[in-house]
Scaffold this active site. Sequence first.
Site, PDB file in Angstrom:
ATOM      1  N   ASP A   7       0.922  -1.032  -0.079  1.00 21.00           N
ATOM      2  CA  ASP A   7       0.017  -0.076  -0.043  1.00 21.00           C
ATOM      3  C   ASP A   7       1.021   1.210  -0.222  1.00 21.00           C
ATOM      4  O   ASP A   7       2.111   1.033  -0.222  1.00 21.00           O
ATOM      5  CB  ASP A   7      -1.087  -0.108   0.930  1.00 21.00           C
ATOM      6  CG  ASP A   7      -0.292   0.362   2.609  1.00 21.00           C
ATOM      7  OD1 ASP A   7       0.941   0.565   2.692  1.00 21.00           O
ATOM      8  OD2 ASP A   7      -1.152   0.188   3.609  1.00 21.00           O
ATOM      9  N   HIS A   8       0.301   2.374   0.345  1.00 22.18           N
ATOM     10  CA  HIS A   8       1.012   3.702   0.210  1.00 22.18           C
ATOM     11  C   HIS A   8       2.151   3.673   1.418  1.00 22.18           C
ATOM     12  O   HIS A   8       3.443   4.194   1.093  1.00 22.18           O
ATOM     13  CB  HIS A   8       0.330   4.829   0.587  1.00 22.18           C
ATOM     14  CG  HIS A   8      -0.911   4.740   1.538  1.00 22.18           C
ATOM     15  ND1 HIS A   8      -1.900   3.678   1.377  1.00 22.18           N
ATOM     16  CD2 HIS A   8      -0.773   5.247   2.600  1.00 22.18           C
ATOM     17  CE1 HIS A   8      -2.498   3.985   2.759  1.00 22.18           C
ATOM     18  NE2 HIS A   8      -1.889   4.994   3.395  1.00 22.18           N
ATOM     19  N   CYS A  64       3.643  -2.695   4.082  1.00 23.32           N
ATOM     20  CA  CYS A  64       2.603  -1.543   4.308  1.00 23.32           C
ATOM     21  C   CYS A  64       3.096  -0.647   5.402  1.00 23.32           C
ATOM     22  O   CYS A  64       4.409  -0.732   5.173  1.00 23.32           O
ATOM     23  CB  CYS A  64       1.061  -1.845   4.886  1.00 23.32           C
ATOM     24  SG  CYS A  64       1.238  -2.910   6.468  1.00 23.32           S
ATOM     25  N   GLY A  65       2.222   0.221   6.096  1.00 26.44           N
ATOM     26  CA  GLY A  65       3.275   0.891   6.997  1.00 26.44           C
ATOM     27  C   GLY A  65       3.875   0.151   8.142  1.00 26.44           C
ATOM     28  O   GLY A  65       5.130   0.415   8.619  1.00 26.44           O
ATOM     29  N   THR A  66       3.191  -0.845   8.834  1.00 25.68           N
ATOM     30  CA  THR A  66       3.883  -1.708   9.750  1.00 25.68           C
ATOM     31  C   THR A  66       4.222  -2.949   9.347  1.00 25.68           C
ATOM     32  O   THR A  66       5.068  -3.712  10.016  1.00 25.68           O
ATOM     33  CB  THR A  66       2.994  -1.735  10.863  1.00 25.68           C
ATOM     34  OG1 THR A  66       1.855  -2.514  10.222  1.00 25.68           O
ATOM     35  CG2 THR A  66       2.754  -0.380  11.475  1.00 25.68           C
ATOM     36  N   GLY A  67       3.729  -3.550   8.171  1.00 26.20           N
ATOM     37  CA  GLY A  67       3.764  -4.924   7.916  1.00 26.20           C
ATOM     38  C   GLY A  67       2.544  -5.668   8.449  1.00 26.20           C
ATOM     39  O   GLY A  67       2.374  -6.978   8.033  1.00 26.20           O
ATOM     40  N   ILE A  68       2.086  -5.116   9.274  1.00 22.47           N
ATOM     41  CA  ILE A  68       1.076  -5.955  10.148  1.00 22.47           C
ATOM     42  C   ILE A  68      -0.206  -6.187   9.374  1.00 22.47           C
ATOM     43  O   ILE A  68      -0.752  -7.239   9.401  1.00 22.47           O
ATOM     44  CB  ILE A  68       0.798  -5.265  11.494  1.00 22.47           C
ATOM     45  CG1 ILE A  68       2.193  -5.484  12.270  1.00 22.47           C
ATOM     46  CG2 ILE A  68      -0.174  -5.974  12.316  1.00 22.47           C
ATOM     47  CD1 ILE A  68       2.084  -4.522  13.721  1.00 22.47           C
ATOM     48  N   GLY A  69      -0.922  -5.037   9.117  1.00 24.80           N
ATOM     49  CA  GLY A  69      -2.278  -5.093   8.437  1.00 24.80           C
ATOM     50  C   GLY A  69      -2.322  -5.852   7.128  1.00 24.80           C
ATOM     51  O   GLY A  69      -2.965  -6.671   7.053  1.00 24.80           O
ATOM     52  N   HIS A  97      11.545 -22.444   9.766  1.00 20.74           N
ATOM     53  CA  HIS A  97      10.668 -23.133  10.809  1.00 20.74           C
ATOM     54  C   HIS A  97       9.047 -23.058  10.424  1.00 20.74           C
ATOM     55  O   HIS A  97       8.593 -23.969  10.489  1.00 20.74           O
ATOM     56  CB  HIS A  97      10.981 -22.793  12.308  1.00 20.74           C
ATOM     57  CG  HIS A  97      12.209 -23.186  12.665  1.00 20.74           C
ATOM     58  ND1 HIS A  97      12.585 -23.024  14.011  1.00 20.74           N
ATOM     59  CD2 HIS A  97      13.273 -23.595  12.287  1.00 20.74           C
ATOM     60  CE1 HIS A  97      13.734 -23.562  14.359  1.00 20.74           C
ATOM     61  NE2 HIS A  97      14.161 -24.286  13.293  1.00 20.74           N
ATOM     62  N   ARG A 131      10.100 -32.032  12.477  1.00 26.35           N
ATOM     63  CA  ARG A 131       9.076 -31.634  13.392  1.00 26.35           C
ATOM     64  C   ARG A 131       8.366 -30.394  12.853  1.00 26.35           C
ATOM     65  O   ARG A 131       7.263 -29.979  13.196  1.00 26.35           O
ATOM     66  CB  ARG A 131       9.875 -31.173  14.719  1.00 26.35           C
ATOM     67  CG  ARG A 131      10.887 -30.164  14.763  1.00 26.35           C
ATOM     68  CD  ARG A 131      11.544 -30.112  16.036  1.00 26.35           C
ATOM     69  NE  ARG A 131      12.495 -28.779  16.170  1.00 26.35           N
ATOM     70  CZ  ARG A 131      13.345 -28.650  15.584  1.00 26.35           C
ATOM     71  NH1 ARG A 131      13.934 -29.509  14.773  1.00 26.35           N
ATOM     72  NH2 ARG A 131      14.114 -27.492  15.688  1.00 26.35           N
ATOM     73  N   HIS A 132       9.201 -29.606  11.854  1.00 26.50           N
ATOM     74  CA  HIS A 132       8.465 -28.425  11.497  1.00 26.50           C
ATOM     75  C   HIS A 132       7.224 -28.905  10.290  1.00 26.50           C
ATOM     76  O   HIS A 132       6.534 -28.082  10.571  1.00 26.50           O
ATOM     77  CB  HIS A 132       9.436 -27.475  10.572  1.00 26.50           C
ATOM     78  CG  HIS A 132      10.572 -27.094  11.686  1.00 26.50           C
ATOM     79  ND1 HIS A 132      10.465 -26.496  12.937  1.00 26.50           N
ATOM     80  CD2 HIS A 132      12.031 -27.300  11.578  1.00 26.50           C
ATOM     81  CE1 HIS A 132      11.456 -26.395  13.544  1.00 26.50           C
ATOM     82  NE2 HIS A 132      12.596 -26.966  12.753  1.00 26.50           N
TER      83      HIS A 132
HETATM   84  C1  RB5 Z   1      -2.038   2.909   6.043  1.00 25.55           C
HETATM   85  O1  RB5 Z   1      -2.360   4.154   6.902  1.00 25.55           O
HETATM   86  C2  RB5 Z   1      -1.704   1.721   7.478  1.00 25.55           C
HETATM   87  O2  RB5 Z   1      -2.706   1.664   8.179  1.00 25.55           O
HETATM   88  C3  RB5 Z   1      -1.213   0.671   6.587  1.00 25.55           C
HETATM   89  O3  RB5 Z   1      -0.212   0.819   5.694  1.00 25.55           O
HETATM   90  C4  RB5 Z   1      -0.605  -0.214   7.735  1.00 25.55           C
HETATM   91  O4  RB5 Z   1       0.445   0.067   8.407  1.00 25.55           O
HETATM   92  C5  RB5 Z   1      -1.498  -1.274   8.256  1.00 25.55           C
HETATM   93  O5  RB5 Z   1      -1.306  -2.043   8.858  1.00 25.55           O
END
Ligand code: RB5
Length: 150
Positions: A7-8, A64-69, A97, A131-132
């Site tokens: 994403d951006h 993405c911004g954090t990689g999490i979403g 693993h 095991r993995h």
């Molecule tokens: C976008 O603003 C931000 O929410 C997205 O890049 C990401 O960090 C979500 O997890």
Amino acid sequence: MIALGCDHGGYNLICAIKKFFDAKGINYKEFGTFNEDSVDYPVYAYKVAKAVAEGECETGILCCGTGIGISIAANKVKGIRAAVVNNEFGAEMTRRHNHANILCMGGRVTTEEDAVRYAEIFLNTPEEGGRHDNRLAMISKIEDGTFSLD
Ligand code: RB5
């Protein structure tokens, strides 16, 4: 073939990774986004995850911004093991693993230089069996709804 998406918030990292792949002659397919205008990360997570789950691409990289979403969204596609990575050890171990098939990183928490290094480690590390494999089979059962504690 490696599927690339962002994403951006992760556009800068994908650009850095593309530059590295171009220099090394590594093949990739781009699924967007293609600039820093605000977009919805699940769209790009889904495109890349489908390409990997259906075998069009062997692995993927999503930013993405954090990689999490973007990792949460990608992991909703059956067969996807998307891992958020922010250090070298994680980049290696999630291949060895967890047999992660998508690497996720965040443009607001990871430098371009580090992202390229993590991508290189991720792509060059083999999966370990034993095991993995058993643990991954358990994850697949959780995904299918057939996992049992009995
Ligand atoms: C976008 O603003 C931000 O929410 C997205 O890049 C990401 O960090 C979500 O997890």
